[in-house]
Every structure is written in C-alpha cells, then in structure tokens.
Motif scaffolding. Structure first.
Motif, PDB file in Angstrom:
ATOM      1  N   THR A   1       6.435  13.605  -5.372  1.00 42.61           N
ATOM      2  CA  THR A   1       7.708  13.276  -4.729  1.00 42.61           C
ATOM      3  C   THR A   1       7.498  12.327  -3.555  1.00 42.61           C
ATOM      4  O   THR A   1       8.242  11.351  -3.381  1.00 42.61           O
ATOM      5  N   THR A   2       6.475  12.603  -2.737  1.00 36.78           N
ATOM      6  CA  THR A   2       6.213  11.769  -1.568  1.00 36.78           C
ATOM      7  C   THR A   2       5.819  10.350  -1.968  1.00 36.78           C
ATOM      8  O   THR A   2       6.299   9.364  -1.396  1.00 36.78           O
ATOM      9  N   LYS A   3       4.938  10.234  -2.960  1.00 40.40           N
ATOM     10  CA  LYS A   3       4.504   8.906  -3.389  1.00 40.40           C
ATOM     11  C   LYS A   3       5.661   8.115  -3.996  1.00 40.40           C
ATOM     12  O   LYS A   3       5.823   6.915  -3.740  1.00 40.40           O
ATOM     13  N   LEU A   4       6.491   8.785  -4.802  1.00 38.73           N
ATOM     14  CA  LEU A   4       7.614   8.088  -5.429  1.00 38.73           C
ATOM     15  C   LEU A   4       8.649   7.657  -4.390  1.00 38.73           C
ATOM     16  O   LEU A   4       9.162   6.538  -4.435  1.00 38.73           O
ATOM     17  N   SER A   5       8.969   8.550  -3.455  1.00 34.64           N
ATOM     18  CA  SER A   5       9.939   8.189  -2.416  1.00 34.64           C
ATOM     19  C   SER A   5       9.373   7.124  -1.486  1.00 34.64           C
ATOM     20  O   SER A   5      10.107   6.237  -1.023  1.00 34.64           O
ATOM     21  N   SER A   6       8.058   7.180  -1.208  1.00 34.48           N
ATOM     22  CA  SER A   6       7.429   6.139  -0.379  1.00 34.48           C
ATOM     23  C   SER A   6       7.488   4.786  -1.080  1.00 34.48           C
ATOM     24  O   SER A   6       7.767   3.755  -0.451  1.00 34.48           O
ATOM     25  N   GLY A   7       7.236   4.778  -2.388  1.00 34.67           N
ATOM     26  CA  GLY A   7       7.325   3.528  -3.145  1.00 34.67           C
ATOM     27  C   GLY A   7       8.725   2.965  -3.156  1.00 34.67           C
ATOM     28  O   GLY A   7       8.929   1.746  -3.015  1.00 34.67           O
ATOM     29  N   ALA A   8       9.723   3.842  -3.298  1.00 32.68           N
ATOM     30  CA  ALA A   8      11.117   3.381  -3.291  1.00 32.68           C
ATOM     31  C   ALA A   8      11.484   2.798  -1.935  1.00 32.68           C
ATOM     32  O   ALA A   8      12.216   1.813  -1.840  1.00 32.68           O
ATOM     33  N   GLY A   9      10.963   3.408  -0.861  1.00 33.71           N
ATOM     34  CA  GLY A   9      11.251   2.922   0.486  1.00 33.71           C
ATOM     35  C   GLY A   9      10.673   1.550   0.762  1.00 33.71           C
ATOM     36  O   GLY A   9      11.212   0.789   1.585  1.00 33.71           O
ATOM     37  N   GLU A  10       9.573   1.199   0.093  1.00 33.01           N
ATOM     38  CA  GLU A  10       9.014  -0.132   0.269  1.00 33.01           C
ATOM     39  C   GLU A  10       9.935  -1.197  -0.328  1.00 33.01           C
ATOM     40  O   GLU A  10      10.065  -2.296   0.192  1.00 33.01           O
ATOM     41  N   THR A  11      10.583  -0.853  -1.430  1.00 35.35           N
ATOM     42  CA  THR A  11      11.499  -1.793  -2.087  1.00 35.35           C
ATOM     43  C   THR A  11      12.846  -1.844  -1.373  1.00 35.35           C
ATOM     44  O   THR A  11      13.429  -2.921  -1.207  1.00 35.35           O
ATOM     45  N   THR A  12      13.333  -0.667  -0.949  1.00 36.29           N
ATOM     46  CA  THR A  12      14.634  -0.571  -0.282  1.00 36.29           C
ATOM     47  C   THR A  12      14.455   0.192   1.016  1.00 36.29           C
ATOM     48  O   THR A  12      14.544   1.432   1.040  1.00 36.29           O
ATOM     49  N   PRO A  13      14.188  -0.485   2.138  1.00 38.32           N
ATOM     50  CA  PRO A  13      13.997   0.206   3.416  1.00 38.32           C
ATOM     51  C   PRO A  13      15.200   1.079   3.772  1.00 38.32           C
ATOM     52  O   PRO A  13      16.352   0.664   3.625  1.00 38.32           O
ATOM     53  N   GLY A  14      14.915   2.297   4.210  1.00 32.56           N
ATOM     54  CA  GLY A  14      15.978   3.236   4.547  1.00 32.56           C
ATOM     55  C   GLY A  14      16.342   4.158   3.405  1.00 32.56           C
ATOM     56  O   GLY A  14      17.071   5.139   3.604  1.00 32.56           O
ATOM     57  N   ALA A  15      15.837   3.876   2.197  1.00 35.61           N
ATOM     58  CA  ALA A  15      16.116   4.720   1.029  1.00 35.61           C
ATOM     59  C   ALA A  15      14.808   5.266   0.478  1.00 35.61           C
ATOM     60  O   ALA A  15      14.588   5.291  -0.730  1.00 35.61           O
ATOM     61  N   GLY A  16      13.937   5.711   1.396  1.00 34.87           N
ATOM     62  CA  GLY A  16      12.625   6.187   0.985  1.00 34.87           C
ATOM     63  C   GLY A  16      12.328   7.589   1.452  1.00 34.87           C
ATOM     64  O   GLY A  16      13.211   8.452   1.511  1.00 34.87           O
ATOM     65  N   ASN A  17      11.064   7.806   1.856  1.00 41.02           N
ATOM     66  CA  ASN A  17      10.599   9.146   2.195  1.00 41.02           C
ATOM     67  C   ASN A  17      11.343   9.761   3.374  1.00 41.02           C
ATOM     68  O   ASN A  17      11.628  10.963   3.390  1.00 41.02           O
ATOM     69  N   SER A  18      11.668   8.957   4.380  1.00 39.97           N
ATOM     70  CA  SER A  18      12.380   9.485   5.551  1.00 39.97           C
ATOM     71  C   SER A  18      13.755  10.026   5.158  1.00 39.97           C
ATOM     72  O   SER A  18      14.174  11.093   5.624  1.00 39.97           O
TER      73      SER A  18
ATOM     74  N   THR B   1      14.645   4.978   9.856  1.00 38.49           N
ATOM     75  CA  THR B   1      14.211   5.524   8.562  1.00 38.49           C
ATOM     76  C   THR B   1      13.567   4.465   7.682  1.00 38.49           C
ATOM     77  O   THR B   1      13.413   4.661   6.480  1.00 38.49           O
ATOM     78  N   ALA B   2      13.188   3.344   8.297  1.00 42.15           N
ATOM     79  CA  ALA B   2      12.536   2.282   7.514  1.00 42.15           C
ATOM     80  C   ALA B   2      11.020   2.454   7.594  1.00 42.15           C
ATOM     81  O   ALA B   2      10.507   3.550   7.409  1.00 42.15           O
ATOM     82  N   TYR B   3      10.289   1.411   7.918  1.00 38.74           N
ATOM     83  CA  TYR B   3       8.834   1.429   7.779  1.00 38.74           C
ATOM     84  C   TYR B   3       8.147   2.382   8.759  1.00 38.74           C
ATOM     85  O   TYR B   3       7.301   3.190   8.374  1.00 38.74           O
ATOM     86  N   LEU B   4       8.500   2.318  10.059  1.00 37.49           N
ATOM     87  CA  LEU B   4       7.876   3.220  11.017  1.00 37.49           C
ATOM     88  C   LEU B   4       8.298   4.664  10.760  1.00 37.49           C
ATOM     89  O   LEU B   4       7.496   5.590  10.877  1.00 37.49           O
ATOM     90  N   GLY B   5       9.564   4.854  10.388  1.00 39.83           N
ATOM     91  CA  GLY B   5      10.039   6.203  10.080  1.00 39.83           C
ATOM     92  C   GLY B   5       9.272   6.818   8.930  1.00 39.83           C
ATOM     93  O   GLY B   5       8.874   7.992   8.984  1.00 39.83           O
ATOM     94  N   ASP B   6       9.041   6.056   7.878  1.00 38.38           N
ATOM     95  CA  ASP B   6       8.269   6.569   6.740  1.00 38.38           C
ATOM     96  C   ASP B   6       6.834   6.878   7.142  1.00 38.38           C
ATOM     97  O   ASP B   6       6.263   7.893   6.721  1.00 38.38           O
ATOM     98  N   ALA B   7       6.219   5.999   7.970  1.00 37.72           N
ATOM     99  CA  ALA B   7       4.843   6.225   8.406  1.00 37.72           C
ATOM    100  C   ALA B   7       4.733   7.523   9.202  1.00 37.72           C
ATOM    101  O   ALA B   7       3.809   8.328   8.997  1.00 37.72           O
ATOM    102  N   TYR B   8       5.677   7.742  10.120  1.00 35.17           N
ATOM    103  CA  TYR B   8       5.652   8.976  10.923  1.00 35.17           C
ATOM    104  C   TYR B   8       5.869  10.203  10.056  1.00 35.17           C
ATOM    105  O   TYR B   8       5.162  11.214  10.206  1.00 35.17           O
ATOM    106  N   ASN B   9       6.838  10.151   9.169  1.00 32.10           N
ATOM    107  CA  ASN B   9       7.166  11.328   8.376  1.00 32.10           C
ATOM    108  C   ASN B   9       6.035  11.748   7.446  1.00 32.10           C
ATOM    109  O   ASN B   9       5.811  12.942   7.225  1.00 32.10           O
TER     110      ASN B   9
END
Length: 534
Positions: A259-276, A35-43
């Motif tokens: 929602t997607t942009k905000l969750s994607s931004g949060a995931g960049e700061t805290t991997p695993g707590a983003g869009n995925s 659910t980190a970087y690759l997970g966010d990219a796929y989702n």
C-alpha cells in the motif's frame, strides 16, 4: 455490560481528548509541510518506527503479554511482580538495541517503503528517519507500562498519555511553521536544521508520553528493578505463542508495504494524491474506532481471558456479543456520517497553511471510502480478541494471510486500472473489501471455537441500528446539499456542514434509537444524561 461501559467510558474520555489533540497535530502537520513531496517523505519516515514496533511488540501486547501477565498474577506467590520487572527489563534493553540498529539502517528502510523518489527526497526522508527512529525504545517501554496498568484495571493513564505527546508535537509544528512559512513545505528549501526541529520534536513527544506512563505505573505500586533472570520469565511459552503473532504482524506488514509503495508512486505522478493523503484519511477513519472500539477492546480482553481461564464460555459469548453491540451503537452512525461529510471534515481541518481546499477535499474523498470499512474493521478487531483470550495466536495468522492476499490483489488492480488521481481512493476501497471478507471468515472460525457468538442477537441489533442511522445520514446529506447550493466550499461552510449536518444527524440517531429501545444506545444516553444531571 455496565462494567465494560464504565471502563470504556473512562478510556473513551481520554481517547477523545487524545484524538482531538491528535487532529490538531495532524492539521498543523499538513499546514506546515503539506501533502506533496515533503509531506510524503515525512509520513514514510514517521511510519517506519511504528512498523517496527508493531512487528516487535505492539502486536503481541493484547494477544500474548496481557494474558500472560494476568496468568502470572494469579499463579505467582508475589502476584507476578517479579515477572513484570523481567518484561520491562527485556523491553528496555532489546528495544534500545533495535532503535540503534534502525538508525544505522535508515537509508535501506526508506528505500524499502518508497517508489520512484529522487535523490533529494530520499535524503530528506533518511534524515528525518534518523531523528525519529530513536523513539522506538521509548514507545515500547511505554507500551509495556500501559499493558501492566491495564491488567490492574487502570485504564486512564494509557489513554491520556498520548495527549501530552500531541501537545508537544503541536508546539514543535507551530514553531516550525512560524520559522519557515510557505518554505516549510518546499523539499528544496528546508535545511538540515529545519529537519532536526521536525524530527527531534516528533521524538520528544513520544519521550514525554513514555514518562507519563512510567510515573503512573510507579504510583500504582510498581517498582522497577532490572532483572536479567529471564529464564523465569516464561519467555519460552510466550515465545511459542508470540511466534504466530509475529507471523500475523509480518503478513500484515507485507500488505502495508505494498500500500505504501503504491500510494508513494501515485504521489510522484500526482502530488497531493499520494501516501500523505492516504495516511491522513486513515487517521480520521480511526477516530471513532480509537475512541469507541479500542476502549471496549481494552476493557473486554482481560475479562474474556479470565473467563476462558475459568472455563466460563457463556461469559465469553456474552462479553463478545455485548462488546460488538456496544461498539456498533456508535460505529454505525459514525460510518454513515463519514461517508456523507468526509470532505467537510477534511476541509475544516486541512485547508490552512501550505494546504489548498482541493488537497483537503481529496483527503475527504478518501475518507468517504474508508467510512464503508468502519463497522467491519471494528468487528474484525473484536473477533481477534476471542482467539487471543484462548491464547490462540495461530488462527489469526491464517486469517491475516487471507486478508493480505485479497488486499494486495485488489490494491494492484486499483493501481493498474485507475488514473493516478484515483489510486489512493482505490486503495481505500481495497481495504474495505478486505475487511468485509476477513470479518466473515473470522466470525465463522471464532463461532466454532466458543460454540456460537450470539449471531442472531448481533445481526438483529445491527439491523435496528442501521434503521435508526439512515434518517440521520439523510438529514446530514440534506444539510450538505443546501450548504453547497448557497456557498462555496471553504473552512466556514465546512464548519456549518459539520455543526448542522453532523450535529443534527447524531441527535436524530440517538433520539430514534432511544425510542426504538436499542439497549446499547439507551445505556449511553442514560449514562450521559446522568453525568449532565449531576
């Protein structure tokens, strides 16, 4: 109610298997890519075709296409068969064109829904999107086939076809994980070949799903023949009606974009707590909704549309009231149990492969917040069908606009005010508050349209359901506390929590509700007992 219950039971069985295999698929996806970087990219790449489909076709099926098909079935000399062929021709041609254009525009589409991503992450997401976007054509044709089947009261195939999609995708993800292992979640280690397996495998599942629906449609007597005499398809009338639906979907997509942009931004700061994390929690939130509410809605809309066409408003009120109470009979305990057992669910499903227990727990925390929204979200969707049964697609646009404004405002506040780790939970809370407000507004307007929605009956029924469900939630909470005191949180202890807490909670709820003589629960218990007794 008995006819709706029987039709809903058929669909619920298929949807149950679909959702269970869907969760196996989701668990495999998380295990394979994390659910980190690759997970966010796929989702994000995976979400784009469904965003486009929602805008182009999915949103108008229930509001425009189903009522229009039913109307032509009654008025056309051939029972509407030629018109159905025109609709299928239009869908196949137009969605193929859209799929081609989407592939060509994959890069700007990814840029639209991402925030703060580096060049490698964008490149991976674009590559995945180019493999996944062709499914637009197949999914759209399958959706039209499913709509035609529903108007013939054939609900099984549309509910069972996604099972094949899930099975195909599970096989793909197992192969991907066996090929790469821990490297499968590393954005810098995956190759173009690995991404092709992941992306093309995703599309292959949708192709299989489409084929099942087309074959099922053929078996009920539909014979497809391309028809380009679209002037006779009533597209002008449908277009005028659908214009408002397009506006409704477009407004909702603005909220989804934020929602997607905000969750994607949060995931960049805290991997695993983003869009995925948001997407996986939302999928679990939709399990009870998809199994119960969608089944009831699908069975209810054609009946309400016929009642409106015949001027029988009493039947509309009765269908809606019984539908709300039937849905809520299981949604009420499901929502409360999600609020208690959310982390146990996600630890059991997600703490494998390239996932950690902490990442799984975080998804469960988001799911707990979503549990609050389950009942209001389901009732809101039922309320929209009241408007759609009248052919009114304009009123939902204004309701949706209000929802989007509230959602965006609350989401931005959550993003600004909360630490990055809690942003996604704040977005889930914004979703919940939005649908509580939206349901209140939609109820008021729909009630005026049909001169009452039996509100007193519905409120009384819901109150009694919550009274029956509270002891169940407390029992689950007790099991949760005992398990946490005696064992560390892992997949085994999570399974115990779910089996003991969730099982005990649901049984307790059904027993109490049955003794309270809540008719909807009694009907469900009676139907299950009858099936078991055969």
């Amino acid at each position: 109610m008995s006819k709706v219950l029987r039709a809903s039971a058929i669909m619920a069985a298929g949807t149950m298997v679909s959702r269970v295999t869907g969760f196996v698929r989701t668990a495999m996806l998380a295990a394979a890519i994390g659910t980190a970087y690759l997970g966010d990219a796929y989702n994000v790449a995976y979400a784009i075709p469904f965003i486009l489909l929602d805008f182009l076709i999915t949103g108008i099926l229930s509001s425009v296409v189903v009522p229009a098909i039913i109307k032509r079935q009654k008025s056309d000399p051939d029972g509407g068969r030629a018109n159905e062929q025109r609709l299928m021709t239009l869908a196949a041609v137009s969605l193929t064109v859209v799929a081609i254009l989407a592939v060509l525009l994959a890069r700007p589409l990814i840029g639209l829904y991402s925030a703060g991503w580096n060049a490698r992450k964008i490149e991976v997401a674009v590559t995945l999107a180019q493999y996944i976007l062709p499914q637009i054509a197949f999914f759209g044709v399958g959706a039209i086939a499913g709509a035609i089947l529903n108007t013939r009261d054939r609900f099984g195939a549309p509910m069972w076809a996604p099972v094949l999609n899930n099975i195909v995708m599970i096989c793909v993800l197992v192969a991907y994980y066996l090929m790469l292992g821990d490297a499968g979640a590393d954005l810098d280690k995956v190759t173009d070949t690995d991404l092709a397996v992941l992306g093309l495998g995703t599309t292959a599942g949708i192709v299989a799903q489409c084929l099942v629906l087309v074959v099922s449609l053929h078996r009920v007597g539909f014979r497809f023949r391309p028809r380009f005499d679209l002037r006779n398809a009533g597209l002008g009338e449908m277009g005028r009606t659908a214009a408002w639906t397009f506006a409704y979907v477009g407004i909702n997509q603005i909220g989804f974009l934020v929602t997607t942009k905000l969750s994607s931004g949060a995931g960049e700061t805290t991997p695993g707590a983003g869009n995925s994390a948001y997407n996986f929690a939302f999928q679990f939130f939709q399990l009870p909704y998809g199994i119960i509410a969608v089944s009831v809605i699908t069975a209810m809309l054609p009946r309400m549309s016929r009642a409106v066409h015949e001027g029988q408003f009493d039947s509309v009120r009765g269908e809606f009231s019984s539908g709300v109470r039937l849905v809520s009979a299981l949604m009420v305990p499901a929502g409360l149990l999600l609020m208690v057992l959310g982390p146990a669910v996600t630890v059991l499903i997600f703490s494998w492969g390239n996932m950690t227990v902490d990442s799984a727990v975080y998804i469960g925390n988001v799911l707990q917040v979503f549990g609050l929204a389950l009942v209001p979200f389901s009732i809101f969707q039922l309320l929209l069908r009241v408007f759609y049964s009248f052919g009114d697609t304009r009123t939902p646009v204004f309701i949706g606009a209000g929802n989007t404004v509230v959602s965006i405002a609350l989401s931005v506040v959550a993003y600004v005010a909360l630490p990055a780790k809690y942003v996604v939970m704040g977005l889930a809370l914004a979703f919940t508050v939005t649908y509580v407000i939206g349901t209140a507004v939609a109820w008021s307007l729909a009630s005026r349209r049909v001169r009452g929605l039996q509100g007193r009956v519905v409120v009384t029924g819901l109150s009694r359901m919550y009274m029956a469900a509270l002891p169940a939630a407390l029992a689950a909470l007790g099991v949760l506390w005992i398990t946490q005191e005696t064992a560390d949180l892992n997949a085994l202890s999570a399974a115990i929590m779910l089996a003991a807490g969730g099982g005990l909670g649901m049984v307790l709820y059904l027993v109490i509700a049955h003794r309270m003589r809540i008719p909807e629960v009694s009907s469900i218990v009676g139907m299950v007992a009858g099936r078991v007794g055969r």
